[in-house]
Write a protein that holds these residues in place. Structure first.
Motif, PDB file in Angstrom:
ATOM      1  N   SER A 336       0.803  -1.221   0.000  1.00  0.00           N
ATOM      2  CA  SER A 336       0.000   0.000   0.000  1.00  0.00           C
ATOM      3  C   SER A 336       0.836   1.272   0.000  1.00  0.00           C
ATOM      4  N   GLY A 337       2.115   1.129   0.162  1.00  0.00           N
ATOM      5  CA  GLY A 337       2.991   2.285   0.261  1.00  0.00           C
ATOM      6  C   GLY A 337       4.189   1.935   1.102  1.00  0.00           C
ATOM      7  N   TRP A 338       4.083   2.213   2.425  1.00  0.00           N
ATOM      8  CA  TRP A 338       5.201   1.969   3.327  1.00  0.00           C
ATOM      9  C   TRP A 338       4.686   1.584   4.711  1.00  0.00           C
ATOM     10  N   ILE A 339       5.442   0.759   5.394  1.00  0.00           N
ATOM     11  CA  ILE A 339       5.117   0.314   6.751  1.00  0.00           C
ATOM     12  C   ILE A 339       6.341   0.544   7.629  1.00  0.00           C
ATOM     13  N   ASP A 340       6.121   0.863   8.902  1.00  0.00           N
ATOM     14  CA  ASP A 340       7.272   1.125   9.768  1.00  0.00           C
ATOM     15  C   ASP A 340       8.149  -0.112   9.891  1.00  0.00           C
ATOM     16  N   THR A 341       9.447   0.140  10.020  1.00  0.00           N
ATOM     17  CA  THR A 341      10.434  -0.929   9.964  1.00  0.00           C
ATOM     18  C   THR A 341      11.420  -0.798  11.110  1.00  0.00           C
ATOM     19  N   THR A 342      12.517  -1.548  11.072  1.00  0.00           N
ATOM     20  CA  THR A 342      13.473  -1.577  12.166  1.00  0.00           C
ATOM     21  C   THR A 342      14.748  -0.818  11.814  1.00  0.00           C
ATOM     22  N   ASP A 343      15.419  -0.327  12.848  1.00  0.00           N
ATOM     23  CA  ASP A 343      16.817   0.077  12.793  1.00  0.00           C
ATOM     24  C   ASP A 343      17.578  -0.785  13.783  1.00  0.00           C
ATOM     25  N   VAL A 344      18.866  -0.897  13.587  1.00  0.00           N
ATOM     26  CA  VAL A 344      19.687  -1.590  14.571  1.00  0.00           C
ATOM     27  C   VAL A 344      19.886  -0.657  15.769  1.00  0.00           C
ATOM     28  N   ASN A 345      19.457  -1.108  16.925  1.00  0.00           N
ATOM     29  CA  ASN A 345      19.612  -0.348  18.158  1.00  0.00           C
ATOM     30  C   ASN A 345      21.097  -0.267  18.498  1.00  0.00           C
ATOM     31  N   THR A 346      21.636   0.933  18.547  1.00  0.00           N
ATOM     32  CA  THR A 346      23.077   1.091  18.765  1.00  0.00           C
ATOM     33  C   THR A 346      23.495   0.712  20.184  1.00  0.00           C
ATOM     34  N   PHE A 347      22.541   0.552  21.087  1.00  0.00           N
ATOM     35  CA  PHE A 347      22.863   0.150  22.455  1.00  0.00           C
ATOM     36  C   PHE A 347      22.846  -1.362  22.625  1.00  0.00           C
ATOM     37  N   THR A 348      21.957  -2.056  21.876  1.00  0.00           N
ATOM     38  CA  THR A 348      21.820  -3.500  22.025  1.00  0.00           C
ATOM     39  C   THR A 348      22.409  -4.280  20.853  1.00  0.00           C
ATOM     40  N   GLY A 349      22.581  -3.639  19.698  1.00  0.00           N
ATOM     41  CA  GLY A 349      23.055  -4.333  18.512  1.00  0.00           C
ATOM     42  C   GLY A 349      21.991  -5.163  17.828  1.00  0.00           C
ATOM     43  N   ALA A 350      20.740  -5.067  18.295  1.00  0.00           N
ATOM     44  CA  ALA A 350      19.650  -5.872  17.743  1.00  0.00           C
ATOM     45  C   ALA A 350      18.714  -5.008  16.906  1.00  0.00           C
ATOM     46  N   ALA A 351      18.058  -5.637  15.935  1.00  0.00           N
ATOM     47  CA  ALA A 351      17.029  -4.936  15.168  1.00  0.00           C
ATOM     48  C   ALA A 351      15.894  -4.549  16.114  1.00  0.00           C
ATOM     49  N   ASP A 352      15.477  -3.307  16.038  1.00  0.00           N
ATOM     50  CA  ASP A 352      14.535  -2.754  17.012  1.00  0.00           C
ATOM     51  C   ASP A 352      13.524  -1.906  16.253  1.00  0.00           C
ATOM     52  N   ARG A 353      12.240  -2.277  16.347  1.00  0.00           N
ATOM     53  CA  ARG A 353      11.213  -1.552  15.593  1.00  0.00           C
ATOM     54  C   ARG A 353      10.950  -0.158  16.156  1.00  0.00           C
ATOM     55  N   ALA A 354      11.321   0.079  17.402  1.00  0.00           N
ATOM     56  CA  ALA A 354      11.132   1.404  17.994  1.00  0.00           C
ATOM     57  C   ALA A 354      12.277   2.349  17.681  1.00  0.00           C
ATOM     58  N   PHE A 355      13.452   1.809  17.399  1.00  0.00           N
ATOM     59  CA  PHE A 355      14.654   2.651  17.345  1.00  0.00           C
ATOM     60  C   PHE A 355      14.647   3.692  16.230  1.00  0.00           C
ATOM     61  N   PRO A 356      13.988   3.460  15.076  1.00  0.00           N
ATOM     62  CA  PRO A 356      13.927   4.544  14.085  1.00  0.00           C
ATOM     63  C   PRO A 356      13.292   5.819  14.633  1.00  0.00           C
ATOM     64  N   GLN A 357      12.472   5.690  15.667  1.00  0.00           N
ATOM     65  CA  GLN A 357      11.890   6.856  16.334  1.00  0.00           C
ATOM     66  C   GLN A 357      12.705   7.272  17.550  1.00  0.00           C
ATOM     67  N   THR A 358      13.075   6.307  18.390  1.00  0.00           N
ATOM     68  CA  THR A 358      13.678   6.665  19.672  1.00  0.00           C
ATOM     69  C   THR A 358      15.089   7.223  19.534  1.00  0.00           C
ATOM     70  N   ARG A 359      15.773   6.939  18.430  1.00  0.00           N
ATOM     71  CA  ARG A 359      17.136   7.433  18.274  1.00  0.00           C
ATOM     72  C   ARG A 359      17.180   8.962  18.228  1.00  0.00           C
ATOM     73  N   TRP A 360      16.045   9.601  17.951  1.00  0.00           N
ATOM     74  CA  TRP A 360      15.988  11.052  17.816  1.00  0.00           C
ATOM     75  C   TRP A 360      15.372  11.752  19.029  1.00  0.00           C
ATOM     76  N   VAL A 361      14.974  11.012  20.054  1.00  0.00           N
ATOM     77  CA  VAL A 361      14.153  11.591  21.120  1.00  0.00           C
ATOM     78  C   VAL A 361      14.825  12.787  21.782  1.00  0.00           C
ATOM     79  N   ALA A 362      16.084  12.671  22.158  1.00  0.00           N
ATOM     80  CA  ALA A 362      16.745  13.777  22.857  1.00  0.00           C
ATOM     81  C   ALA A 362      16.813  15.014  21.965  1.00  0.00           C
ATOM     82  N   ASP A 363      17.095  14.821  20.679  1.00  0.00           N
ATOM     83  CA  ASP A 363      17.206  15.953  19.761  1.00  0.00           C
ATOM     84  C   ASP A 363      15.868  16.657  19.593  1.00  0.00           C
ATOM     85  N   LEU A 364      14.805  15.879  19.385  1.00  0.00           N
ATOM     86  CA  LEU A 364      13.521  16.515  19.131  1.00  0.00           C
ATOM     87  C   LEU A 364      12.924  17.141  20.387  1.00  0.00           C
ATOM     88  N   GLN A 365      13.240  16.581  21.559  1.00  0.00           N
ATOM     89  CA  GLN A 365      12.787  17.207  22.796  1.00  0.00           C
ATOM     90  C   GLN A 365      13.515  18.529  23.051  1.00  0.00           C
TER      91      GLN A 365
END
Length: 484
Positions: A336-365
């Protein structure tokens, strides 16, 4: 103001849409070069908080509508056989705009393009609110969306679903009812499908599956089904500990809740003792509940990614292509277009579906904290403003494997603050699977395109400039290397 000329695309599906043009990091005028948006929301507490943040960033958009809709969590009832459910009323939107009006003179001192309170009030319409998934009624809100879709302005038109999509569905159904079967219908439907882009937060009613997708299969949908939770009620489970301080009570109180004017007086936090009239089932405000959170911890802005995706003023270019990633998350192509996906969490080294958002939290706050200061600071020189990053060689380069290049970055700050530099490879956004050994020296970086890179693969490099102000603010430049 630079036009990039790129198109938002999912290459695997050959889906293309016109681009929302990039904007400078500093003050600018609203107009045709900004993302054109319609906000639809359902009046939940997190919608209210998302709307407050939205008003501080209202100068970054060409706002075409603010429409009240329903969802499976909130509806108004019809006064007969459908009772209201967790209904918070419709008056709060105008109240918040009234509070924005008190900040408006100061906000204009710090950035151009803020819409007048009167402009915002004129864009506020009530849509289909009587029940979840109700789309039989033609409403003021659905007619406004219909008129905007059919106007002569080119796309994209980003329709954001903070709640259900029923009012948007009604608008599309009204267009279908009026034009289906006419000679021009196929061409009109194609044109609308190329113009409208839906950013969907969760599936908050049935109208996307039951009506929009079957009848408008070519409308592109940016589907955020899970990443938004990292900026919502359960953030303590999603956000890395290193980034959580900007969501906890001391930061919230200092930067938003205390001494920041009439609008942020309405900003809701955990256990704040402020019930939401009508929403008695939401007990997160109660001081004796939710004891894993401190009083005044961040509660939720689960809908803010819908517009933060379009934040091109920060230099991340996220609106050019949902696969690039930015403050509104990162996405992968689907049917249909695009669906949210994973980034590698730089703290755990694992694919993380939240990390594409959480990696920016401090900057956007921190960025929001600066704008909160703008609202109560009448002189430009007394607040902090974003630095500016540039790259001499440009933002799109094409190099063969084995070729070396040095990129020359530059940073400046309108407040005269010292700036610091960082280059990093956004490996998840690029299609080349390996990592580069970056050699950095101040604002410059040297690299060699790997020998195993193949033609057409991309490497995403982020140049990050941070100022020395309080709060510390950033501006980025995304350089995309395409392998020849």
């Amino acid at each position: 103001m630079r036009r990039s000329g790129r198109r938002l695309a999912a290459a695997a599906l050959a889906l293309t849409l016109p681009l929302a043009f990039s904007a400078p990091a500093q003050a600018h005028d609203r107009g045709a070069d900004q993302p054109r948006i319609i906000v639809t929301q359902d009046g939940e507490v997190d919608d209210m908080d998302s709307f407050i943040r939205f008003l501080y960033y209202a100068n970054e958009f060409d706002i075409a509508g603010i429409v009240y809709s329903s969802s499976r969590y909130h509806w108004a009832g019809n006064g007969a056989d459908v009772a209201p459910y967790r209904w918070t009323g419709t008056a709060w939107v105008n109240e918040y705009i009234d509070r924005y009006a008190k900040l408006y003179p100061n906000l204009r001192k710090h950035a151009a393009g803020y819409p007048t309170p009167a402009e915002l009030r004129s864009l506020y319409k009530i849509g289909n609110v009587s029940n979840v998934s109700e789309m039989t009624q033609v409403t003021e809100g659905s007619e406004w969306i219909k008129k905007t879709i059919l106007d002569g302005k080119p796309g994209p038109l980003y329709v954001q679903a903070w709640g259900g999509l029923n009012t948007t569905a009604r608008a599309l159904k009204s267009i279908q009812d009026q034009y289906s079967g006419t000679r021009n219908w196929p061409a009109l439907q194609r044109k609308i499908s190329q113009k409208v882009v839906i950013y969907n937060i969760l599936n908050q009613d049935a109208t996307l599956a039951d009506y929009i997708k079957p009848n408008w299969p070519d409308i592109k949908i940016i589907d955020n089904q899970s990443q938004f939770w990292s900026f919502a009620y359960l953030w303590t489970r999603q956000v890395p500990a290193a980034y959580q301080p900007t969501l906890k009570a001391p930061y919230m109180e200092t930067n938003f809740l205390n001494g920041h004017g009439a609008l942020l007086e309405r900003y809701r936090t955990y256990r704040d003792g402020k019930p939401t009239p009508g929403d008695d089932e939401n007990n997160r405000w109660r001081p004796d509940q939710n004891l894993t959170y401190d009083v005044h911890d961040f509660i939720s802005e689960g809908d803010s990614p819908a517009y933060m995706y379009l934040f091109d003023f920060n230099g991340l270019r996220s609106s050019e292509n949902p696969t690039y990633g930015g403050w509104g998350g990162r996405f992968a192509p689907n049917a249909s277009g695009w669906i949210d996906t994973t980034d590698v969490n730089t703290f755990t080294g694992a694919a993380d579906r939240a990390f594409p958002q959480t990696r920016w939290v401090a900057d956007l706050q921190n960025d929001f904290a600066a704008r909160a200061d703008w609202g109560v600071t009448p002189r430009y020189r007394d607040a902090n403003h974003n630095p500016r990053a540039t790259v001499r060689e440009g933002l799109d380069l094409s190099l063969k494997p084995g070729r070396s290049v040095t990129l020359h970055g530059r940073g400046s700050d309108p407040d005269g603050d010292a700036v610091s530099y960082r280059w990093w490879q956004y490996t998840d956004a690029g299609t080349y699977g390996g990592t580069l050994g970056l050699s950095t020296a101040g604002p410059n970086v040297s690299l060699t395109v790997p020998a195993d890179a193949t033609a057409g693969q991309t490497i995403h490099l982020i140049f990050e400039v941070t100022d020395g102000g309080t709060p510390a603010l950033k501006h980025y430049q995304r350089v995309i290397l395409t392998v020849r």
